[in-house]
Motif scaffolding. Structure first.
Motif, short mmCIF file in Angstrom:
data_model
loop_
_atom_site.label_atom_id
_atom_site.label_comp_id
_atom_site.label_asym_id
_atom_site.label_seq_id
_atom_site.Cartn_x
_atom_site.Cartn_y
_atom_site.Cartn_z
N ASP A 68 47.17 28.94 32.16
CA ASP A 68 46.30 27.51 32.07
C ASP A 68 44.91 27.85 31.93
N LEU A 69 44.44 27.99 30.86
CA LEU A 69 43.02 28.24 30.41
C LEU A 69 42.17 27.20 31.02
N ALA A 70 42.43 26.05 31.36
CA ALA A 70 41.60 24.96 31.87
C ALA A 70 41.74 25.14 33.51
N ASP A 71 42.09 26.29 34.07
CA ASP A 71 42.10 26.50 35.51
C ASP A 71 41.85 28.12 35.69
N LEU A 72 40.66 28.39 36.07
CA LEU A 72 40.19 29.78 36.33
C LEU A 72 41.05 30.30 37.32
N SER A 73 41.42 29.80 38.23
CA SER A 73 42.67 30.30 39.19
C SER A 73 43.74 30.98 38.44
N SER A 74 44.25 30.15 37.54
CA SER A 74 45.48 30.52 36.76
C SER A 74 44.95 31.78 35.72
N VAL A 75 43.73 31.64 35.31
CA VAL A 75 43.49 32.66 34.64
C VAL A 75 43.24 34.49 35.12
N ARG A 76 42.92 33.97 36.45
CA ARG A 76 42.83 35.25 37.49
C ARG A 76 44.32 35.82 37.71
N ALA A 77 44.87 34.79 38.12
CA ALA A 77 46.33 35.20 38.33
C ALA A 77 47.18 35.90 37.17
N PHE A 78 46.91 35.30 36.10
CA PHE A 78 47.44 36.08 34.71
C PHE A 78 46.95 37.52 34.81
N ALA A 79 45.63 37.61 34.90
CA ALA A 79 44.89 38.84 34.74
C ALA A 79 45.60 39.85 35.76
N ASP A 80 45.71 39.33 37.12
CA ASP A 80 45.90 40.17 38.18
C ASP A 80 47.56 40.60 37.86
N GLN A 81 48.39 39.66 37.32
CA GLN A 81 49.83 40.18 37.29
C GLN A 81 50.07 40.98 36.01
N PHE A 82 49.14 41.12 35.11
CA PHE A 82 49.23 41.84 33.87
C PHE A 82 48.79 43.12 33.99
N THR A 83 49.58 44.00 34.14
CA THR A 83 49.08 45.38 34.53
C THR A 83 49.39 46.39 33.24
#
Length: 298
Positions: A68-83
Motif C-alpha cells: 500500500d503506497l499510501a502507508d509508509l509502514s506497508s512500503v517498509r514491510a514490503f521492502a524488508d520482506q523482498f530479499t
C-alpha cells in the motif's frame, strides 16, 4: 521528436520485474505482456485478492505481494520482506483526481501515493535492483507546480487536478535526480520514465461526482487508446536500449496516442534545483534516502 521505439522492446526473459499496481489498467496490461515474454513478474498491489485474480489471468510466472503506497509502514514491510534481486522496478501504481484524502501518514493522497510512496520504495529496494527503475508519469505533469510551502494542501483550497499535476511532475523530477545520483556513484542502474498518453483505464471516473464521472468516462472512451497500447511506453522505458532519464510516451496527437517515442517534458520538469530540493524534502518526509551502494551492487 525522438525516434520510434516500439520495435525496440527487448526481451524480458528470465528477469525479475516488480510492478506496482499491476492488477488493473496499464499496469495489468504491462505485467501480462512481460510475463508472456518469460519474465518473472511480481505484482505489488494493495488488494491481494484482486492481484491474485489478475495473476491467474496471465500466462507465465507471476507472484502477488501486498503493498500500500499510501502507508509508509506497508512500503517498509514490503521492502524488508523482498530479499531477492530485482532486475526492473516499475513504479506504475497511482491515483487520479479523487476527493481530498490523506495517506496513513497524513500526506495529501495523490502526492503521497503517486510520489512519496514510490520514492521510499525505490530507495529501500535500490541495493537489490540490477538494471533500471521506471516511473510512470503523465502528460498532466505539464499543469503541475511544486508548492514547497504546502505540498499536502493543508492551507490552500484543494484542487484535485492541480494536486494530480504536482504529483506527476514530482515523478519526473524524482527520475532526473535519481539518475543524477546513480551516475554520480557510477551505478549501472538507470532511471527512466514513461507516460501512457490518454488511455482508457479505471483511473477515470473516480472524482466522487457521479454525473461528471459518467460523462468523463464516455468522452475519454471516444478519444483514448486501449490499455494494451497505453502500456507500450512503459515496456519501452523498461526494456529498450535508451539512456538514463529518458521519457517515453505516445508520439502522436500531442502525446495522447500513437506509437511510443522519446518525448519532451515541461521546463519545470527539467529544473535540477527543484529536483534536488524535492528529493531532500521527500527524504525528510519519508525517512528513506539514497542508499550507500556497495561494490557488490555496483
Amino acid at each position: 521528436m525522438g525516434p520510434k521505439l516500439d520495435d525496440n522492446i527487448s526481451s524480458a526473459a528470465d528477469r525479475t520485474i516488480v510492478i506496482t499496481g499491476g492488477n488493473s489498467g496499464i499496469g495489468r496490461a504491462a505485467a501480462a505482456m512481460l510475463a508472456g515474454m518469460d519474465a518473472h513478474v511480481v505484482l505489488a498491489v494493495r488488494d491481494t485478492a484482486k492481484g491474485r485474480a489478475a495473476a491467474e489471468s496471465m500466462r507465465g510466472s507471476v507472484d502477488v505481494r501486498r503493498l500500500d503506497l499510501a502507508d509508509l509502514s506497508s512500503v517498509r514491510a514490503f521492502a524488508d520482506q523482498f530479499t531477492d534481486p530485482i532486475d526492473i522496478l516499475i513504479n506504475n501504481a497511482g491515483i487520479m483526481v479523487p476527493p481530498l484524502g490523506r495517506t496513513a501518514d497524513g500526506f495529501e493522497l495523490q502526492f503521497g501515493t503517486n510520489h512519496l510512496g514510490p520514492f521510499a520504495l525505490t530507495n529501500l529496494l535500490l541495493p537489490q535492483i540490477r538494471d533500471r527503475v521506471v516511473t510512470v508519469s503523465s502528460i498532466g505533469h505539464r499543469s503541475g507546480a511544486i508548492d514547497f510551502k504546502d505540498l499536502s494542501w493543508e492551507r490552500k483550497p484543494y484542487r484535485p487536478m492541480a494536486a494530480y499535476g504536482q504529483s506527476k511532475l514530482a515523478n519526473l523530477l524524482f527520475t532526473s535526480e535519481l539518475q543524477r545520483r546513480l551516475t554520480e556513484v557510477s551505478s549501472p542502474v538507470i532511471a527512466t520514465a514513461a507516460h501512457p498518453g490518454l488511455a482508457a483505464t479505471n483511473l477515470f471516473g473516480r472524482s466522487g461526482d457521479r454525473v461528471r464521472d459518467v460523462l468523463s468516462s464516455a468522452a475519454i472512451g471516444l478519444i483514448s487508446q486501449s490499455e494494451q497500447q497505453g502500456c507500450l511506453p512503459t515496456l519501452c522505458a523498461a526494456t529498450a536500449n535508451i539512456p538514463g532519464n529518458s521519457y517515453v510516451g505516445p508520439g502522436s496527437f500531442k502525446q495522447t496516442r500513437g506509437e511510443p517515442k522519446l518525448v519532451g517534458r515541461s521546463a519545470e520538469a527539467k529544473d535540477p534545483e527543484v529536483a534536488r530540493r524535492l528529493w531532500t524534502v521527500s527524504e525528510e518526509l519519508t525517512g528513506a534516502g539514497f542508499p550507500e551502494l556497495s561494490g557488490e551492487e555496483l
